[in-house]
Design an enzyme around this catalytic site. Structure first.
Site, PDB file in Angstrom:
ATOM      1  N   ASP A 141      52.126  37.186  43.731  1.00 32.44           N
ATOM      2  CA  ASP A 141      51.535  38.446  44.474  1.00 32.44           C
ATOM      3  C   ASP A 141      52.321  40.004  43.621  1.00 32.44           C
ATOM      4  OD1 ASP A 141      50.464  40.633  45.917  1.00 32.44           O
ATOM      5  OD2 ASP A 141      51.313  40.324  48.285  1.00 32.44           O
ATOM      6  N   VAL A 142      51.147  40.936  43.340  1.00 28.48           N
ATOM      7  CA  VAL A 142      51.292  41.586  42.101  1.00 28.48           C
ATOM      8  C   VAL A 142      51.699  42.954  43.096  1.00 28.48           C
ATOM      9  CG1 VAL A 142      50.269  40.841  39.888  1.00 28.48           C
ATOM     10  CG2 VAL A 142      48.979  42.421  41.752  1.00 28.48           C
ATOM     11  N   ASN A 157      45.332  41.527  35.182  1.00 29.97           N
ATOM     12  CA  ASN A 157      43.513  41.433  35.579  1.00 29.97           C
ATOM     13  C   ASN A 157      43.212  40.772  37.144  1.00 29.97           C
ATOM     14  OD1 ASN A 157      41.222  39.925  35.317  1.00 29.97           O
ATOM     15  ND2 ASN A 157      42.090  38.130  35.963  1.00 29.97           N
ATOM     16  N   TYR A 166      37.950  51.192  45.918  1.00 31.99           N
ATOM     17  CA  TYR A 166      38.124  49.804  45.131  1.00 31.99           C
ATOM     18  C   TYR A 166      37.341  50.847  43.198  1.00 31.99           C
ATOM     19  CZ  TYR A 166      36.846  46.538  41.319  1.00 31.99           C
ATOM     20  OH  TYR A 166      35.893  45.958  40.173  1.00 31.99           O
TER      21      TYR A 166
HETATM   22  P1  NAI Z   1      38.194  36.915  40.974  1.00 35.76           P
HETATM   23  O1  NAI Z   1      38.216  37.052  42.519  1.00 35.76           O
HETATM   24  O2  NAI Z   1      37.013  35.700  40.662  1.00 35.76           O
HETATM   25  O3  NAI Z   1      39.321  36.914  40.583  1.00 35.76           O
HETATM   26  C1  NAI Z   1      40.641  37.376  40.855  1.00 35.76           C
HETATM   27  C2  NAI Z   1      42.205  36.882  40.405  1.00 35.76           C
HETATM   28  O4  NAI Z   1      42.950  37.692  41.401  1.00 35.76           O
HETATM   29  C3  NAI Z   1      42.219  35.793  41.551  1.00 35.76           C
HETATM   30  O5  NAI Z   1      41.717  34.338  41.290  1.00 35.76           O
HETATM   31  C4  NAI Z   1      42.959  36.119  43.135  1.00 35.76           C
HETATM   32  O6  NAI Z   1      43.518  34.972  43.478  1.00 35.76           O
HETATM   33  C5  NAI Z   1      43.831  37.090  42.418  1.00 35.76           C
HETATM   34  N1  NAI Z   1      44.168  38.212  42.777  1.00 35.76           N
HETATM   35  C6  NAI Z   1      43.656  38.432  43.730  1.00 35.76           C
HETATM   36  N2  NAI Z   1      45.228  39.303  44.559  1.00 35.76           N
HETATM   37  C7  NAI Z   1      46.167  39.104  43.557  1.00 35.76           C
HETATM   38  C8  NAI Z   1      47.432  39.432  44.443  1.00 35.76           C
HETATM   39  N3  NAI Z   1      47.655  41.026  45.280  1.00 35.76           N
HETATM   40  N4  NAI Z   1      48.200  39.475  43.755  1.00 35.76           N
HETATM   41  C9  NAI Z   1      48.089  38.676  42.450  1.00 35.76           C
HETATM   42  N5  NAI Z   1      46.441  37.782  42.432  1.00 35.76           N
HETATM   43  C10 NAI Z   1      46.005  38.417  42.921  1.00 35.76           C
HETATM   44  O7  NAI Z   1      37.095  37.991  40.368  1.00 35.76           O
HETATM   45  P2  NAI Z   1      36.803  38.915  39.142  1.00 35.76           P
HETATM   46  O8  NAI Z   1      35.644  38.540  38.547  1.00 35.76           O
HETATM   47  O9  NAI Z   1      37.609  37.640  37.894  1.00 35.76           O
HETATM   48  O10 NAI Z   1      38.723  40.190  39.233  1.00 35.76           O
HETATM   49  C11 NAI Z   1      39.345  40.013  37.961  1.00 35.76           C
HETATM   50  C12 NAI Z   1      39.206  41.880  37.665  1.00 35.76           C
HETATM   51  O11 NAI Z   1      37.535  42.143  36.429  1.00 35.76           O
HETATM   52  C13 NAI Z   1      39.562  42.438  38.595  1.00 35.76           C
HETATM   53  O12 NAI Z   1      40.468  43.098  37.991  1.00 35.76           O
HETATM   54  C14 NAI Z   1      38.023  43.034  38.760  1.00 35.76           C
HETATM   55  O13 NAI Z   1      39.021  44.117  39.739  1.00 35.76           O
HETATM   56  C15 NAI Z   1      37.307  43.600  38.075  1.00 35.76           C
HETATM   57  N6  NAI Z   1      35.830  43.104  37.555  1.00 35.76           N
HETATM   58  C16 NAI Z   1      35.648  42.343  37.849  1.00 35.76           C
HETATM   59  C17 NAI Z   1      33.991  42.637  38.017  1.00 35.76           C
HETATM   60  C18 NAI Z   1      33.489  41.067  38.302  1.00 35.76           C
HETATM   61  O14 NAI Z   1      31.506  41.473  37.823  1.00 35.76           O
HETATM   62  N7  NAI Z   1      33.545  40.351  38.552  1.00 35.76           N
HETATM   63  C19 NAI Z   1      33.839  44.183  37.397  1.00 35.76           C
HETATM   64  C20 NAI Z   1      34.611  44.808  36.992  1.00 35.76           C
HETATM   65  C21 NAI Z   1      36.087  44.987  36.956  1.00 35.76           C
END
Ligand code: NAI
Length: 274
Positions: free
Chosen positions: A72-73, A99, A165
């Site tokens: 957990d980051v 990420n 956010y």
């Molecule tokens: P996602 O929900 O598929 O991936 C996020 C990952 O972070 C998941 O595997 C989750 O389990 C993990 N996670 C959540 N809380 C955590 C914690 N406390 N410690 C460790 N891991 C944790 O979503 P996505 O879209 O792949 O997001 C990745 C990054 O991209 C995020 O930072 C998000 O804010 C950013 N982002 C996403 C966009 C989108 O439209 N999907 C747009 C702009 C940025």
């Protein structure tokens, strides 16, 4: 006058020990797959152990190298353990990709629970700080290293119903610049990508919605994306490729850069193409 060190110029991560947080799903999983195919030595971190181990198996099945570490980051002890495990397993650390992220509730500020605000800030802003804090001693020991933060276009503009956010990602954008200032002279580059709409399950929100609402949410995202110059959502690989560029020596003169990968959405109003 001596020549500056411009790195190898290589656009791949072959042999680089690379931590990717949030690697279980979405963009993080794409980063892991593409970096693994380039020959990076991966340390994958996530709170979702089942899917995270799945990503590691996937990388290994394609001939890559990967270790999964539950983390957990937002927790300093778990982050310190992550860095220790990476160095214990691979002997060094070269690249950190921050990420992991969560979306939080889709409500305006006056309806947002304080606990919800705190959790989004803890994962999205405290997380990248903690990972940088505990990775930097290892990068500085090499005299070289790279940090890539996955921020968001929501960190550059105000967007509806996302107060925590937007604030968290705005914080990541300027943390990126600040770290670039302190560590550039010591061989560590720090950059950020700001994705626009990406077709992922973002924070599991879509998966946890009832089917009708999930379809409505997906339709809203697609309608918003259709108004932007490239007229669609990104595939996660399209964000991952920008992250890999910033992590590699191909970007050796870039630090403190905030790179939008957003189909043109922040280049214009929501008018779409011509
Ligand atoms: P996602 O929900 O598929 O991936 C996020 C990952 O972070 C998941 O595997 C989750 O389990 C993990 N996670 C959540 N809380 C955590 C914690 N406390 N410690 C460790 N891991 C944790 O979503 P996505 O879209 O792949 O997001 C990745 C990054 O991209 C995020 O930072 C998000 O804010 C950013 N982002 C996403 C966009 C989108 O439209 N999907 C747009 C702009 C940025």
């Amino acid at each position: 006058m001596s020549e500056p060190d411009t790195g190898s110029g290589h656009s791949n991560l072959r042999g680089r020990v690379t931590i990717v947080t949030g690697a279980a799903t979405g963009i993080g999983r794409s980063i892991a797959r593409l970096a693994g195919a380039e020959g990076a030595r991966l340390v994958l971190a996530d709170v979702n152990t089942g899917e995270g181990e799945g990503t590691a198996r996937d990388v290994i099945a394609r001939g890559g190298e990967a270790l999964f570490v539950p983390c957990d980051v937002s927790d300093p002890e778990q982050v310190r353990h992550l860095m220790d495990e990476a160095v214990r397993h691979f002997g060094r650390l070269d690249v950190l990709v921050n990420n992991a992220g969560i979306a939080g509730s889709a409500v305006p500020a006056h309806d947002l629970d304080v606990e919800d605000w705190d959790r989004v800030i803890a994962v999205n802003l405290r997380g990248p700080f903690l990972c940088a804090k505990y990775a930097l001693p290892h990068l500085l020991a090499n005299g070289a290293g790279v940090i890539v933060n996955v921020a968001s276009t929501y960190g550059l503009i105000g967007a509806p119903l996302a107060p925590a956010y937007c604030a968290s990602k705005g914080g990541v954008v300027n943390l990126t610049r600040q770290l670039a200032v302190d560590y550039g002279g010591r061989g560590v580059r720090v950059n950020a990508v700001c994705p626009g709409y990406v077709d992922t399950d973002m924070g599991g929100r879509r998966a946890s919605l009832p089917p009708a609402q999930r379809e409505a949410a997906q339709a809203r995202r697609e309608a918003n994306a259709a108004l932007q110059p490239l007229g669609r959502q990104a595939h996660a690989d399209e964000i991952a490729r920008a992250v890999l560029f910033l992590a590699s020596d191909a970007s050796s003169f870039m630090t403190g850069s905030i790179v939008t990968v957003d189909g043109g959405c922040t280049a214009t109003f929501n008018h779409g193409a011509g």
